[in-house]
Design an enzyme around this catalytic site. Structure first.
Site, PDB file in Angstrom:
ATOM      1  CG  HIS A   1      -0.163  -0.078   2.242  1.00 49.54           C
ATOM      2  ND1 HIS A   1      -0.273  -1.624   2.775  1.00 49.54           N
ATOM      3  CD2 HIS A   1      -0.355   0.794   3.382  1.00 49.54           C
ATOM      4  CE1 HIS A   1       0.407  -1.364   4.270  1.00 49.54           C
ATOM      5  NE2 HIS A   1       0.817  -0.638   4.383  1.00 49.54           N
TER       6      HIS A   1
ATOM      7  CB  CYS B   1       3.044  -1.219  12.753  1.00 50.99           C
ATOM      8  SG  CYS B   1       0.967  -1.120  11.837  1.00 50.99           S
TER       9      CYS B   1
END
Length: 639
Positions: free
Chosen positions: A67, A185
């Site tokens: 992404h 994350c």
């Protein structure tokens, strides 16, 4: 917005193939471009590959979700490719990836793509869904499968209200959760939601009630409440970045990296419920809950407190320092005069604004060290300690000591005022802690810290100024080498903090520092040495590594040492020594030639304000060459 709203038919390839990770990404990007939502394909490609350098988006179980969020994207999009033979993708589980979903997101505040990614992650945690995608033989079948799965997983979106008589009675609602979890994350995208879904699915299969808070790029979702925490048996924190932890004080907490939340969910659930998980201590000096306390060394705690202060300080140092550097750059005609840096309106503007930002360096350092120790009540006392250190001549060392002193002072006040009735609890943080903390901290700074640390600061500054010859060169060699030992770790940060601290003179004003010059050039060498080595010794690197050489050139010239991390992680025994030696040589040469710099960041873009910049550039070239040649000598040929 549903997945099928973003996934266009022209961006689906069911019979794909790729010989490498780079080839797979390129084919996915080509599929995405077909949607007409990519204004600059090359820029989008750079962002996708740059994201992979931060860490693989291969989430395991044969799935990869690359992404990128960039202004090159005009509207959100999703592309899909199935490679039945698999592609080596550096996935978390080490297995080849077969299903690829590429996300394209515009660089706007609207994070709708994150919601879609969360949905996609949820679906992909179902093995039956993955098997179904592997088996579909047409685009129509793929759309039907995804649509059906979304309806099953997200029934509340069907638009049909449940009959009143079917609604569960209030007394049947769950009273609490056995396990709580937090997933996060650094980028806050795929791994955050994959870990959450994995924990939820494994808990569901075993009849364990669980609530998972996701700390993603779009913010905190499904936040844990005080009631949730109080009733939980155990807590799992699967995170690769900071998440608020003091709320878990006194509870059994299992702390792991986010990848373990995806791959070791059952093991984590067992540990959280075992009764053997360590009890989280909470803020320093806090009361334990009558159980053994999770141990953390004093040095580790001090390092975390220091890094909290440094991380909040750096934007002020970098922003202010670079504006001050620009003031000198735009005022070169007045070089050598007392008005240098402020003789023109433009230069004066940059110097005044930059100087104002730079003046917050010490207060921010001390304030957020104190806040790390004592939470928000420590911020005021620490901030004032830093300001008094700056004004009182004790400088960086005074702010450092003042920050720690302020934090522990507030903790002491919390204990000392614990006898007060609960009715006065609300006035402690807004009245008692600020007033008493300010009075006592001010007295400490005036009577003890400023006199002692002021003497230390003047002694250190005097010693550094007096350094010459071999001792100065040796320090430059050490500082340059430290920047390349752990690429952003404690040693790298220690060298950088030393360099930025040297930019503030004894009077608190910004100065041009030879030590910052050695630090910056040492941090520039690793990515540049790797990029040069990729060109000079192509057989030593894979095709994917060679493709990243241009990116490393840019990162190295911009003083972004982290460009070397993927190479160092893959081959640390050869890459780290070669880069460290190259950086050490560059740092030493910078000292030999008497180079100094007033800016704490910027790389090649601030070379114009470096004293003796031609030799500074030569030092960078020599250090880069040394590192590149050593890499060529040490690394083995790659297939």
């Amino acid at each position: 917005m549903q997945i099928t709203d973003l996934l266009k038919r022209e961006s689906v390839e069911l019979n794909g193939s790729a010989g490498s990770k780079a080839e797979a990404l390129d084919k996915l990007i080509q599929l995405m471009v077909k949607q007409g939502n990519i204004a600059d394909p090359e820029e989008y490609r750079k962002k996708v590959f740059a994201r992979e350098e931060e860490g693989s988006t291969g989430v395991g179980e044969g799935v990869a979700i690359p992404h990128a969020k960039t202004a090159a994207v005009t509207r959100p999009g999703l592309a899909f490719m199935r490679c039945s033979d698999g592609v080596e993708f550096d996935s978390l589980d080490g297995q080849p990836a077969k299903l690829f979903f590429l996300i394209a997101a515009p660089d706007t505040k609207d994070n709708v793509h994150l919601d879609v990614l969360s949905r996609l992650s949820t679906l992909l945690m179902d093995p039956d869904f993955i098997d179904g995608i592997m088996a579909v033989d047409s685009v129509d079948a793929l759309y039907e499968l995804i649509g059906k799965a979304e309806k099953e997983k997200f029934p509340d979106e069907a638009g049909e209200e449940q009959p009143a008589e079917e609604a569960p009675a209030p007394e049947e609602a769950p009273k609490g959760y056995q396990v709580l979890a937090v997933t996060a994350c650094p980028t806050g995208i795929a791994h955050t939601y994959m870990a959450a879904e994995s924990l939820e699915q494994h808990a569901s299969r075993r009849g364990i009630s669980i609530k998972v808070e996701t700390n993603g790029q779009s913010g905190v979702k499904n936040a844990l409440t005080a009631e949730d925490i109080a009733g939980a048996t155990g807590i799992i924190v699967a995170a690769d970045k900071y998440v608020p932890m003091n709320r878990f004080k006194g509870k059994p907490v299992v702390i792991v990296k986010v990848a373990d939340g995806i791959n070791k969910a059952d093991q984590l659930l067992d540990e959280a419920l075992s009764g053997q998980a360590p009890i989280y201590q909470g803020e320093a000096g806090g009361e334990a809950a009558g159980e053994p306390v999770a141990e953390e060394s004093g040095a580790r705690k001090a390092y975390k407190h220091l890094m909290n202060g440094v991380s909040h300080m750096l934007p002020f140092v970098i922003g202010g320092g670079i504006l001050i550097a620009l003031a000198f750059l735009f005022d070169m005609g007045a070089a050598g005069t007392a008005q240098f840096g402020s003789s023109t309106p433009l230069a004066a503007f940059f110097k005044n604004v930059g100087g104002l930002a730079f003046s917050f360096m010490m207060p921010m350092l001390a304030g957020f060290i104190a806040a790390s120790i004592a939470d928000r009540p420590g911020l005021l006392a620490g901030f004032v300690a830093g300001a008094m250190a700056s004004a009182g001549g004790s400088g960086f060392f005074g702010a450092l000591v003042g920050g720690f002193a302020a934090g522990y002072l507030i903790l002491a006040l919390k204990k000392a005022l614990a006898f007060l009735p609960e009715s006065l609890e609300n006035i402690k943080p807004i009245l008692l802690y600020p007033v008493l903390g300010l009075m006592i901290m001010g007295a400490l700074m005036v009577v003890l810290i400023n006199p002692v640390m002021g003497a230390v600061n003047h002694w250190v500054n005097g010693g550094l100024t007096a350094m010459s010859g071999g001792s100065k060169v040796l320090l430059g060699l050490v500082l340059g080498g430290m920047m390349s030992i752990d690429f952003g770790g404690p040693l790298n940060k220690a060298a950088y903090v030393f360099g930025t601290a040297s930019l503030a003179g004894a009077d608190g004003q910004a100065v041009s520092s030879p030590f910052m010059a050695s630090v910056m050039i040492g941090g520039m060498v690793p990515p540049l040495a790797i990029a040069v080595a990729c060109r000079l010794f192509p057989k030593k690197f894979t095709a994917q590594e060679r493709n990243s050489s241009v990116t490393n050139f840019i990162m190295g010239l911009s003083f972004i040492t982290e460009g070397a991390i993927p190479f160092a992680a893959e081959d640390p025994s050869r890459v780290i020594p070669a880069c460290a030696i190259g950086s050490a040589v560059a740092g030493a040469l910078s000292m030999v030639f008497g180079c100094t710099i007033p800016a704490p960041h910027g790389g090649i873009f601030v070379f114009g304000v470096v004293h003796n910049w031609p030799m500074y550039l030569a030092s960078l070239a020599v250090g880069t060459a040394v590192g590149a040649v050593l890499l060529g000598m040490l690394k083995k040929n790659r297939e």
